[in-house]
Design an enzyme around this catalytic site. Structure first.
Site, mmCIF file in Angstrom:
data_model
loop_
_atom_site.group_PDB
_atom_site.id
_atom_site.type_symbol
_atom_site.label_atom_id
_atom_site.label_comp_id
_atom_site.label_asym_id
_atom_site.label_seq_id
_atom_site.Cartn_x
_atom_site.Cartn_y
_atom_site.Cartn_z
ATOM 1 N N TYR A 108 -3.355 -8.298 -8.917
ATOM 2 C CA TYR A 108 -2.078 -8.380 -9.636
ATOM 3 C C TYR A 108 -1.032 -8.018 -8.590
ATOM 4 O O TYR A 108 -1.030 -6.893 -8.076
ATOM 5 C CB TYR A 108 -2.077 -7.364 -10.784
ATOM 6 C CG TYR A 108 -0.782 -7.336 -11.577
ATOM 7 C CD1 TYR A 108 -0.730 -7.841 -12.874
ATOM 8 C CD2 TYR A 108 0.377 -6.795 -11.032
ATOM 9 C CE1 TYR A 108 0.462 -7.815 -13.597
ATOM 10 C CE2 TYR A 108 1.559 -6.772 -11.750
ATOM 11 C CZ TYR A 108 1.598 -7.281 -13.029
ATOM 12 O OH TYR A 108 2.762 -7.260 -13.740
ATOM 13 N N THR A 109 -0.121 -8.947 -8.222
ATOM 14 C CA THR A 109 0.745 -8.729 -7.049
ATOM 15 C C THR A 109 2.239 -8.663 -7.357
ATOM 16 O O THR A 109 3.039 -8.567 -6.432
ATOM 17 C CB THR A 109 0.510 -9.846 -5.998
ATOM 18 O OG1 THR A 109 0.700 -11.109 -6.634
ATOM 19 C CG2 THR A 109 -0.873 -9.776 -5.401
ATOM 20 N N TYR A 129 2.448 -0.769 -8.829
ATOM 21 C CA TYR A 129 1.618 -1.684 -8.036
ATOM 22 C C TYR A 129 0.858 -0.899 -6.954
ATOM 23 O O TYR A 129 -0.364 -1.011 -6.839
ATOM 24 C CB TYR A 129 2.493 -2.776 -7.405
ATOM 25 C CG TYR A 129 1.805 -3.577 -6.321
ATOM 26 C CD1 TYR A 129 0.826 -4.517 -6.633
ATOM 27 C CD2 TYR A 129 2.119 -3.392 -4.972
ATOM 28 C CE1 TYR A 129 0.185 -5.248 -5.634
ATOM 29 C CE2 TYR A 129 1.491 -4.111 -3.965
ATOM 30 C CZ TYR A 129 0.525 -5.036 -4.303
ATOM 31 O OH TYR A 129 -0.097 -5.756 -3.306
HETATM 32 N N1 LIG Z 1 1.939 -10.594 -1.025
HETATM 33 C C1 LIG Z 1 2.146 -9.568 -0.227
HETATM 34 O O1 LIG Z 1 3.243 -9.388 0.354
HETATM 35 C C2 LIG Z 1 1.056 -8.567 0.019
HETATM 36 C C3 LIG Z 1 1.310 -7.503 0.861
HETATM 37 C C4 LIG Z 1 0.285 -6.595 1.109
HETATM 38 C C5 LIG Z 1 -0.956 -6.762 0.529
HETATM 39 N N2 LIG Z 1 -1.173 -7.808 -0.321
HETATM 40 C C6 LIG Z 1 -2.492 -7.932 -0.909
HETATM 41 O O2 LIG Z 1 -3.087 -9.090 -0.346
HETATM 42 C C7 LIG Z 1 -3.975 -9.704 -1.302
HETATM 43 C C8 LIG Z 1 -3.649 -11.166 -1.440
HETATM 44 O O3 LIG Z 1 -2.305 -11.282 -1.861
HETATM 45 P P1 LIG Z 1 -1.645 -12.709 -2.151
HETATM 46 O O4 LIG Z 1 -0.219 -12.605 -1.756
HETATM 47 O O5 LIG Z 1 -2.506 -13.795 -1.602
HETATM 48 O O6 LIG Z 1 -1.719 -12.729 -3.740
HETATM 49 P P2 LIG Z 1 -1.339 -13.923 -4.745
HETATM 50 O O7 LIG Z 1 -0.828 -15.093 -3.986
HETATM 51 O O8 LIG Z 1 -0.503 -13.307 -5.800
HETATM 52 O O9 LIG Z 1 -2.760 -14.319 -5.326
HETATM 53 C C9 LIG Z 1 -3.483 -13.447 -6.147
HETATM 54 C C10 LIG Z 1 -4.693 -14.180 -6.639
HETATM 55 O O10 LIG Z 1 -5.396 -13.297 -7.500
HETATM 56 C C11 LIG Z 1 -5.751 -14.043 -8.664
HETATM 57 N N3 LIG Z 1 -5.953 -13.150 -9.799
HETATM 58 C C12 LIG Z 1 -5.039 -12.426 -10.476
HETATM 59 N N4 LIG Z 1 -5.645 -11.761 -11.495
HETATM 60 C C13 LIG Z 1 -6.966 -12.065 -11.425
HETATM 61 C C14 LIG Z 1 -8.117 -11.712 -12.188
HETATM 62 N N5 LIG Z 1 -8.029 -10.889 -13.239
HETATM 63 N N6 LIG Z 1 -9.321 -12.228 -11.834
HETATM 64 C C15 LIG Z 1 -9.440 -13.068 -10.778
HETATM 65 N N7 LIG Z 1 -8.394 -13.455 -10.032
HETATM 66 C C16 LIG Z 1 -7.171 -12.950 -10.355
HETATM 67 C C17 LIG Z 1 -4.611 -15.000 -8.867
HETATM 68 O O11 LIG Z 1 -5.016 -16.057 -9.733
HETATM 69 P P3 LIG Z 1 -3.895 -16.824 -10.621
HETATM 70 O O12 LIG Z 1 -2.964 -17.429 -9.643
HETATM 71 O O13 LIG Z 1 -4.698 -17.771 -11.410
HETATM 72 O O14 LIG Z 1 -3.254 -15.704 -11.434
HETATM 73 C C18 LIG Z 1 -4.398 -15.458 -7.424
HETATM 74 O O15 LIG Z 1 -5.354 -16.438 -7.096
HETATM 75 C C19 LIG Z 1 -3.836 -8.886 -2.587
HETATM 76 O O16 LIG Z 1 -4.868 -7.945 -2.642
HETATM 77 C C20 LIG Z 1 -2.511 -8.157 -2.408
HETATM 78 O O17 LIG Z 1 -2.485 -6.948 -3.136
HETATM 79 C C21 LIG Z 1 -0.208 -8.719 -0.570
#
Ligand SMILES: NC(=O)c1ccc[n+]([C@@H]2O[C@H](COP(=O)([O-])OP(=O)(O)OC[C@H]3O[C@@H](n4cnc5c(N)ncnc54)[C@H](OP(=O)(O)O)[C@@H]3O)[C@@H](O)[C@H]2O)c1
Length: 296
Positions: free
Chosen positions: A61-62, A125
């Site tokens: 959840y982001t 978060y």
């Molecule tokens: N974005 C940032 O700036 C950032 C920074 C630091 C760390 N991170 C971490 O990096 C990782 C990847 O981030 P990202 O930016 O690629 O995230 P994202 O684009 O928001 O993608 C999140 C993914 O998780 C899926 N998801 C959400 N709820 C779920 C559930 N209950 N079961 C299975 N899948 C679920 C979403 O599916 P749907 O699309 O179908 O909902 C999506 O495929 C995460 O762990 C995040 O916390 C991100």
């Protein structure tokens, strides 16, 4: 060897699947439609069907601001989902690579955070991601947690694409200049994770634990935005918007962000030989792909 990858519709999940063909192991992509990580029984059945040798979990959840108004939803995915995966990994005696965030820190430090620095998240978060880390650490010895920061990619929603879109609509943008961090390309992070995965499959005594990985160099959101428009200007001859620096106090959000979120990546380099790339170089590569693949 077979890796099960969650959250493959997200920006990191998508890159993992795109690049995994270059590695010596097989990957089974599982989207949220097929595998909701909050549903223990479904996760269990998927593991029985796929029989993975390792799990990579970028699913999360982001939505940082929205999490403040729906903490249960954030904790359900980021803590309980992580716990479900860890428990089933224990049953199958396989490792978990889990992705976490710089938002587990409060941003009050003035030099890059190392893995053992105290976790003090500011918002829901960050708290939910910290809880996910803790549950994995306490349950599953065979884990790798990789914290990253300021993630952007060719696919999905992110700051880079938002800036490019806004730059087309407006002549002036105001961007926060007193928050500092390390922009990280999802392409580079996926490469780092897949390299670690390959080494885990081969190593007799892997160095389990928590690691940091982000782009090389520290910048502000304001300088990040200016650099985005410099790169766009080299690809398309359009007049860039003026990017006005503003303090955080002039850009109120639902939740406070860490003012300083740079991560030290020495440990992953020493343990797995994973090197960082200068963030400006990776940004240019991603923006070129955003235009070439028309993913704006
Ligand atoms: N974005 C940032 O700036 C950032 C920074 C630091 C760390 N991170 C971490 O990096 C990782 C990847 O981030 P990202 O930016 O690629 O995230 P994202 O684009 O928001 O993608 C999140 C993914 O998780 C899926 N998801 C959400 N709820 C779920 C559930 N209950 N079961 C299975 N899948 C679920 C979403 O599916 P749907 O699309 O179908 O909902 C999506 O495929 C995460 O762990 C995040 O916390 C991100």
């Amino acid at each position: 060897m077979k890796a099960l990858i969650t959250g493959t519709t997200g920006q990191l999940g998508f890159e993992l699947i795109r690049q995994v063909v270059d590695y010596s192991f097989e990957a089974v992509p599982i989207s949220e439609d097929e595998l909701d990580i909050t549903d223990f029984d479904r996760v269990k059945k998927t593991f029985q069907r796929v029989k993975p040798d390792l799990v990579i979990n970028p699913a999360a959840y982001t939505n940082v601001d929205q999490a403040e108004s729906e903490p249960e939803a954030a904790f359900r995915v980021n803590r309980d989902g992580a716990e479900n995966l860890a428990r089933i990994c224990i049953d199958h005696d396989i490792p978990l690579i889990h992705v976490s965030t710089d938002y587990v820190f409060d941003g009050k430090k003035n030099e890059p955070y190392v893995e053992d620095d105290q976790v003090l998240p500011l918002g829901i978060y960050g708290k939910s991601k910290a809880a996910g880390e803790q549950v994995i650490e306490s349950l599953l010895p065979m884990h790798i947690i990789i914290r990253t920061s300021w993630l952007y990619g060719v696919y999905g929603h992110n700051f880079v694409k938002t800036m490019i879109r806004l730059g087309k609509e407006r002549q002036e943008l105001s961007v926060v200049s007193d928050q500092f961090g390390c922009p990280t390309s999802a392409t580079d992070l996926a490469e780092a994770i897949l390299s670690v995965t390959e080494q885990l499959f081969k190593a007799s005594e892997p160095a389990w634990g928590t690691y940091h990985y982000c782009g090389k160099g520290i910048t502000s959101w304001h300088r990040f935005a200016e650099t985005i428009f410099e790169v766009v200007g080299r690809i398309q001859p359009v007049k860039p918007p003026a990017v006005r620096p503003i303090p955080t106090s002039e850009y109120p959000t639902q939740v406070e962000r860490p003012a300083y979120a740079a991560l030290c990546c020495d440990r992953i380099r020493h343990s797995f030989g994973v090197k960082q790339k200068p963030w400006q170089q990776s940004l240019e590569e991603v923006i070129k792909r955003i235009f070439a693949e028309e993913t704006l």
